[in-house]
Design a protein around this motif. Structure first.
Motif, PDB file in Angstrom:
ATOM      1  N   GLU A 199       6.642  13.615  12.419  1.00 23.64           N
ATOM      2  CA  GLU A 199       6.795  12.682  11.300  1.00 23.64           C
ATOM      3  C   GLU A 199       7.948  13.105  10.406  1.00 23.64           C
ATOM      4  O   GLU A 199       8.703  12.264   9.916  1.00 23.64           O
ATOM      5  N   TRP A 210       8.506   7.997   8.947  1.00 20.24           N
ATOM      6  CA  TRP A 210       7.303   7.166   9.040  1.00 20.24           C
ATOM      7  C   TRP A 210       7.702   5.779   9.514  1.00 20.24           C
ATOM      8  O   TRP A 210       8.639   5.191   8.994  1.00 20.24           O
ATOM      9  N   PRO A 211       7.013   5.199  10.502  1.00 24.73           N
ATOM     10  CA  PRO A 211       7.376   3.858  10.974  1.00 24.73           C
ATOM     11  C   PRO A 211       7.145   2.793   9.902  1.00 24.73           C
ATOM     12  O   PRO A 211       6.134   2.802   9.199  1.00 24.73           O
ATOM     13  N   ALA A 212       8.088   1.878   9.784  1.00 25.52           N
ATOM     14  CA  ALA A 212       7.992   0.825   8.771  1.00 25.52           C
ATOM     15  C   ALA A 212       6.808  -0.104   9.040  1.00 25.52           C
ATOM     16  O   ALA A 212       6.251  -0.681   8.108  1.00 25.52           O
ATOM     17  N   ALA A 213       6.417  -0.255  10.304  1.00 31.46           N
ATOM     18  CA  ALA A 213       5.306  -1.139  10.640  1.00 31.46           C
ATOM     19  C   ALA A 213       3.977  -0.611  10.092  1.00 31.46           C
ATOM     20  O   ALA A 213       3.042  -1.387   9.888  1.00 31.46           O
ATOM     21  N   THR A 269       3.688   0.976   7.148  1.00 29.84           N
ATOM     22  CA  THR A 269       3.743   1.034   5.685  1.00 29.84           C
ATOM     23  C   THR A 269       3.116  -0.240   5.122  1.00 29.84           C
ATOM     24  O   THR A 269       3.508  -1.348   5.493  1.00 29.84           O
TER      25      THR A 269
END
Length: 57
Positions: A39, A44-47, A49
């Motif tokens: 990570e 961090w993946p935007a999906a 958030t």
């Protein structure tokens, strides 16, 4: 320190966990550290958030 922790430590000294249990705990901690490092490297993946929900009230 809570006295119950001292009692728990005393029990662990008298009856140590099996080598298989120690390996299991070490593997779980290793996986958690791996996820943390990945990570930090890739972000961090935007999906995943959450959207800003303050405006919906």
């Amino acid at each position: 320190m809570n006295p119950l922790w001292l009692i728990r430590m005393k029990r662990w000294v008298q009856n140590p966990p099996s080598p298989a249990r120690i390996k299991l705990v070490a593997a779980i901690i290793g996986v958690c550290l791996l996820v943390f490092v990945l990570e930090r490297i890739f972000g961090w993946p935007a999906a995943l958030t959450p959207n800003d929900l303050r405006g919906m009230r």
